[in-house]
Design a protein around this motif. Structure first.
Motif, PDB file in Angstrom:
ATOM      1  N   VAL A 109      21.408 -16.826  23.028  1.00 34.31           N
ATOM      2  CA  VAL A 109      20.655 -15.603  23.335  1.00 34.31           C
ATOM      3  C   VAL A 109      19.561 -15.467  22.276  1.00 34.31           C
ATOM      4  N   THR A 110      18.599 -16.400  22.356  1.00 35.11           N
ATOM      5  CA  THR A 110      17.471 -16.437  21.433  1.00 35.11           C
ATOM      6  C   THR A 110      16.180 -16.628  22.213  1.00 35.11           C
ATOM      7  N   VAL A 111      15.087 -16.186  21.616  1.00 30.37           N
ATOM      8  CA  VAL A 111      13.759 -16.453  22.150  1.00 30.37           C
ATOM      9  C   VAL A 111      12.829 -16.789  20.992  1.00 30.37           C
ATOM     10  N   THR A 112      11.773 -17.495  21.324  1.00 28.41           N
ATOM     11  CA  THR A 112      10.666 -17.692  20.392  1.00 28.41           C
ATOM     12  C   THR A 112       9.420 -17.154  21.082  1.00 28.41           C
ATOM     13  N   ALA A 113       8.460 -16.755  20.288  1.00 23.87           N
ATOM     14  CA  ALA A 113       7.214 -16.231  20.846  1.00 23.87           C
ATOM     15  C   ALA A 113       6.087 -16.507  19.871  1.00 23.87           C
ATOM     16  N   GLU A 114       4.865 -16.475  20.396  1.00 22.98           N
ATOM     17  CA  GLU A 114       3.693 -16.654  19.548  1.00 22.98           C
ATOM     18  C   GLU A 114       2.564 -15.762  20.038  1.00 22.98           C
ATOM     19  N   PHE A 115       1.753 -15.355  19.069  1.00 23.49           N
ATOM     20  CA  PHE A 115       0.477 -14.711  19.400  1.00 23.49           C
ATOM     21  C   PHE A 115      -0.465 -14.963  18.244  1.00 23.49           C
ATOM     22  N   THR A 116      -1.743 -14.917  18.565  1.00 26.17           N
ATOM     23  CA  THR A 116      -2.761 -15.105  17.546  1.00 26.17           C
ATOM     24  C   THR A 116      -3.382 -13.750  17.230  1.00 26.17           C
TER      25      THR A 116
ATOM     26  N   ALA B  74      -6.522  -3.318   7.851  1.00 27.34           N
ATOM     27  CA  ALA B  74      -7.442  -3.528   6.734  1.00 27.34           C
ATOM     28  C   ALA B  74      -8.396  -4.664   7.125  1.00 27.34           C
ATOM     29  N   PRO B  75      -9.563  -4.716   6.514  1.00 33.00           N
ATOM     30  CA  PRO B  75     -10.520  -5.761   6.880  1.00 33.00           C
ATOM     31  C   PRO B  75      -9.900  -7.159   6.790  1.00 33.00           C
ATOM     32  N   GLY B  76      -9.922  -7.864   7.921  1.00 34.60           N
ATOM     33  CA  GLY B  76      -9.451  -9.244   7.952  1.00 34.60           C
ATOM     34  C   GLY B  76      -7.944  -9.425   8.013  1.00 34.60           C
ATOM     35  N   LEU B  77      -7.192  -8.327   8.084  1.00 31.84           N
ATOM     36  CA  LEU B  77      -5.722  -8.428   8.098  1.00 31.84           C
ATOM     37  C   LEU B  77      -5.142  -7.700   9.302  1.00 31.84           C
ATOM     38  N   ALA B  78      -4.029  -8.232   9.815  1.00 32.91           N
ATOM     39  CA  ALA B  78      -3.348  -7.607  10.951  1.00 32.91           C
ATOM     40  C   ALA B  78      -2.861  -6.217  10.576  1.00 32.91           C
ATOM     41  N   HIS B  79      -2.954  -5.293  11.515  1.00 32.53           N
ATOM     42  CA  HIS B  79      -2.421  -3.943  11.358  1.00 32.53           C
ATOM     43  C   HIS B  79      -0.897  -4.025  11.391  1.00 32.53           C
TER      44      HIS B  79
ATOM     45  N   ASP C 207      -9.390  -7.602  17.034  1.00 27.80           N
ATOM     46  CA  ASP C 207      -8.955  -6.339  17.644  1.00 27.80           C
ATOM     47  C   ASP C 207      -7.630  -5.844  17.079  1.00 27.80           C
ATOM     48  N   HIS C 208      -6.894  -6.685  16.372  1.00 27.72           N
ATOM     49  CA  HIS C 208      -5.564  -6.352  15.862  1.00 27.72           C
ATOM     50  C   HIS C 208      -5.564  -5.996  14.380  1.00 27.72           C
ATOM     51  N   GLN C 209      -6.734  -5.877  13.766  1.00 26.79           N
ATOM     52  CA  GLN C 209      -6.766  -5.667  12.318  1.00 26.79           C
ATOM     53  C   GLN C 209      -6.618  -4.204  11.925  1.00 26.79           C
TER      54      GLN C 209
ATOM     55  N   PRO D  11      -6.943  -6.145  27.795  1.00 26.01           N
ATOM     56  CA  PRO D  11      -7.927  -7.024  27.155  1.00 26.01           C
ATOM     57  C   PRO D  11      -7.759  -7.143  25.644  1.00 26.01           C
ATOM     58  N   HIS D  12      -7.250  -6.107  24.983  1.00 28.56           N
ATOM     59  CA  HIS D  12      -7.089  -6.169  23.534  1.00 28.56           C
ATOM     60  C   HIS D  12      -5.625  -6.292  23.129  1.00 28.56           C
TER      61      HIS D  12
END
Length: 194
Positions: free
Chosen positions: A58-65, A73-78, A69-71, A45-46
């Motif tokens: 031999v390449t890939v692309t990926a995305e995530f938002t 520092a406050p408001g920033l990704a870990h 749950d991923h922070q 879930p997280h």
């Protein structure tokens, strides 16, 4: 990257990667390799719920938002979450080679902060193969493929046999994965991470 360690520099006799003839077609969504994977699985879930697509060669692309749950520092990704996203994307490359491989080394450069709510676009490619060693590189950009670079990584994956997981994984999960009647899902469950 500013300085790559010698362990991530392919030796002079390394060969260019060769895409397996049965690899997913360019543009094809690779899907989760394991439902409970923190990087790509829907059963977390997280988790990142990262979606990777096969690219050319031999390449890939990926995305995530990045979610709250991923922070770190406050408001920033870990930073560890960003390293996980890079590792997951780099690990997806092995599906194009049709080998089972685990992360041997991952070196990450954090270029700029990634705010919560950001779509992180990742691109990865295998650069060389030497025996069981697979050398690869990735970059993560804010907002899309033309966005500013936020993170970079170089990695070394080591090809292993499925016994690596059977001998080291928790028996309940191993048995559940091995019992999956879908042969592709069963094989993919054992494709990345040590």
């Amino acid at each position: 990257m500013t300085a790559t360690s010698a362990a991530l520099t392919p030796p002079a006799d390394a060969i260019p990667p060769v895409r397996h003839p049965d690899a997913p077609a360019a543009g094809e969504l690779l899907g989760a390799h394991y439902a409970h994977c923190f990087g790509c699985g829907g059963g977390q879930p997280h988790g990142l719920h990262l979606e990777a697509r096969a690219g050319e060669g031999v390449t890939v692309t990926a995305e995530f938002t990045v979610t709250p749950d991923h922070q770190g520092a406050p408001g920033l990704a870990h930073g560890g979450v960003l390293a996980t996203a890079l590792d997951e994307t780099l690990g997806s490359l092995n599906w194009l080679l049709r080998v089972i491989a685990v992360t041997g080394r991952l070196e990450t450069d954090f270029v700029r902060p990634v705010p919560v709510g950001t779509l992180l676009h990742l691109e990865a490619e295998v650069t060389a193969v030497h025996g069981r060693k697979i050398f690869s590189t990735a970059v993560g950009r804010i907002g899309g493929p033309e966005g500013p670079v936020a993170v970079r990584a170089d990695a070394l994956f080591i090809e292993v046999k499925v016994d690596h997981f059977i001998d080291n994984g928790r028996p309940e999960e191993i048995q559940a994965a091995m019992s999956d009647p879908d042969q592709v899902r069963r094989a993919r469950a054992f494709e990345v991470n040590p």
